[in-house]
Design a protein around this motif. Sequence first.
Motif, mmCIF file in Angstrom:
data_model
loop_
_atom_site.group_PDB
_atom_site.id
_atom_site.type_symbol
_atom_site.label_atom_id
_atom_site.label_comp_id
_atom_site.label_asym_id
_atom_site.label_seq_id
_atom_site.Cartn_x
_atom_site.Cartn_y
_atom_site.Cartn_z
ATOM 1 N N SER A 1 0.819 -1.216 0.000
ATOM 2 C CA SER A 1 0.000 0.000 0.000
ATOM 3 C C SER A 1 0.848 1.259 0.000
ATOM 4 O O SER A 1 0.508 2.241 -0.638
ATOM 5 N N CYS A 2 1.943 1.250 0.735
ATOM 6 C CA CYS A 2 2.802 2.436 0.772
ATOM 7 C C CYS A 2 4.149 2.046 1.372
ATOM 8 O O CYS A 2 4.203 1.361 2.389
ATOM 9 N N LEU A 3 5.216 2.479 0.734
ATOM 10 C CA LEU A 3 6.553 2.243 1.265
ATOM 11 C C LEU A 3 7.068 3.455 2.030
ATOM 12 O O LEU A 3 8.168 3.449 2.551
ATOM 13 N N GLY A 4 6.274 4.506 2.068
ATOM 14 C CA GLY A 4 6.651 5.695 2.826
ATOM 15 C C GLY A 4 7.764 6.497 2.185
ATOM 16 O O GLY A 4 8.527 7.160 2.876
ATOM 17 N N ALA A 5 7.872 6.413 0.877
ATOM 18 C CA ALA A 5 8.918 7.150 0.161
ATOM 19 C C ALA A 5 8.290 7.896 -1.014
ATOM 20 O O ALA A 5 8.766 7.823 -2.140
ATOM 21 N N CYS A 6 7.228 8.626 -0.735
ATOM 22 C CA CYS A 6 6.445 9.283 -1.790
ATOM 23 C C CYS A 6 7.289 10.228 -2.635
ATOM 24 O O CYS A 6 7.045 10.386 -3.832
ATOM 25 N N GLY A 7 8.270 10.875 -2.050
ATOM 26 C CA GLY A 7 9.121 11.793 -2.787
ATOM 27 C C GLY A 7 9.993 11.103 -3.825
ATOM 28 O O GLY A 7 10.546 11.752 -4.695
ATOM 29 N N LEU A 8 10.107 9.769 -3.722
ATOM 30 C CA LEU A 8 10.930 8.995 -4.657
ATOM 31 C C LEU A 8 10.089 8.281 -5.709
ATOM 32 O O LEU A 8 10.604 7.494 -6.482
ATOM 33 N N ALA A 9 8.792 8.534 -5.726
ATOM 34 C CA ALA A 9 7.845 7.797 -6.569
ATOM 35 C C ALA A 9 8.164 7.900 -8.056
ATOM 36 O O ALA A 9 8.652 8.938 -8.499
ATOM 37 N N PRO A 10 7.863 6.822 -8.760
ATOM 38 C CA PRO A 10 7.430 5.523 -8.270
ATOM 39 C C PRO A 10 8.614 4.737 -7.704
ATOM 40 O O PRO A 10 9.698 4.749 -8.269
ATOM 41 N N VAL A 11 8.377 4.070 -6.612
ATOM 42 C CA VAL A 11 9.455 3.395 -5.914
ATOM 43 C C VAL A 11 9.137 1.911 -5.749
ATOM 44 O O VAL A 11 7.972 1.525 -5.612
ATOM 45 N N ILE A 12 10.189 1.105 -5.793
ATOM 46 C CA ILE A 12 10.069 -0.316 -5.475
ATOM 47 C C ILE A 12 11.207 -0.662 -4.517
ATOM 48 O O ILE A 12 12.180 0.093 -4.399
ATOM 49 N N THR A 13 11.069 -1.776 -3.845
ATOM 50 C CA THR A 13 12.205 -2.303 -3.099
ATOM 51 C C THR A 13 12.549 -3.664 -3.682
ATOM 52 O O THR A 13 11.667 -4.396 -4.149
ATOM 53 N N LEU A 14 13.816 -3.951 -3.682
ATOM 54 C CA LEU A 14 14.314 -5.278 -4.039
ATOM 55 C C LEU A 14 14.976 -5.785 -2.771
ATOM 56 O O LEU A 14 15.996 -5.224 -2.351
ATOM 57 N N ASN A 15 14.377 -6.785 -2.169
ATOM 58 C CA ASN A 15 14.693 -7.185 -0.808
ATOM 59 C C ASN A 15 14.567 -5.925 0.052
ATOM 60 O O ASN A 15 13.505 -5.386 0.105
ATOM 61 N N GLU A 16 15.556 -5.414 0.662
ATOM 62 C CA GLU A 16 15.376 -4.213 1.486
ATOM 63 C C GLU A 16 15.932 -2.955 0.835
ATOM 64 O O GLU A 16 15.907 -1.883 1.417
#
Length: 162
Positions: A121-136
């Motif tokens: 739902s949200c990674l808490g990094a809206c300023g970096l959008a669109p954002v994904i994580t790969l593992n951490e």
Amino acid sequence: MHEISDFREMDEIIARHGAEARNIIAILHDTQAKYRYVPRAVFPYLSKKLGISTAKIYSVATFYENFSLEPKGKYVFKICDGTACHVRKSIPILERLRKELGLSAEKKTTDDLMFTVETVSCLGACGLAPVITLNEQVHAAMTPEKASQLIAKLKEEEEHAS
């Protein structure tokens, strides 16, 4: 999926934390770290060792979103679909990852247990959008093309490692 017939590793995890009911979250955490998910086969074993019901262990494992009862891949992509990421086109990134890995909304992990693709739902990094994580690791300003490059790089690294 891992079939667990030898519980020596579980015994080591239990010994590390102590065979007490209050340590169930830490024990489940280490179990998931070991297997990349919490195998259902460990529930009756933990029940016997910790003296708590399998239903209680199951309720703890299913209450917290961080625990998974399904196997996950070595590489876990989490695609943020919060408002900022969605508006900045996170869905095409999700679709690209699924297409290249042969996954779908129902099938989240590749058969070889190398890749898992999930939405959050949200990674808490809206300023970096669109954002994904790969593992951490966070990947900012992601595009479908960058996602493809990331998969290609991981596959290449895996080929060189084997």
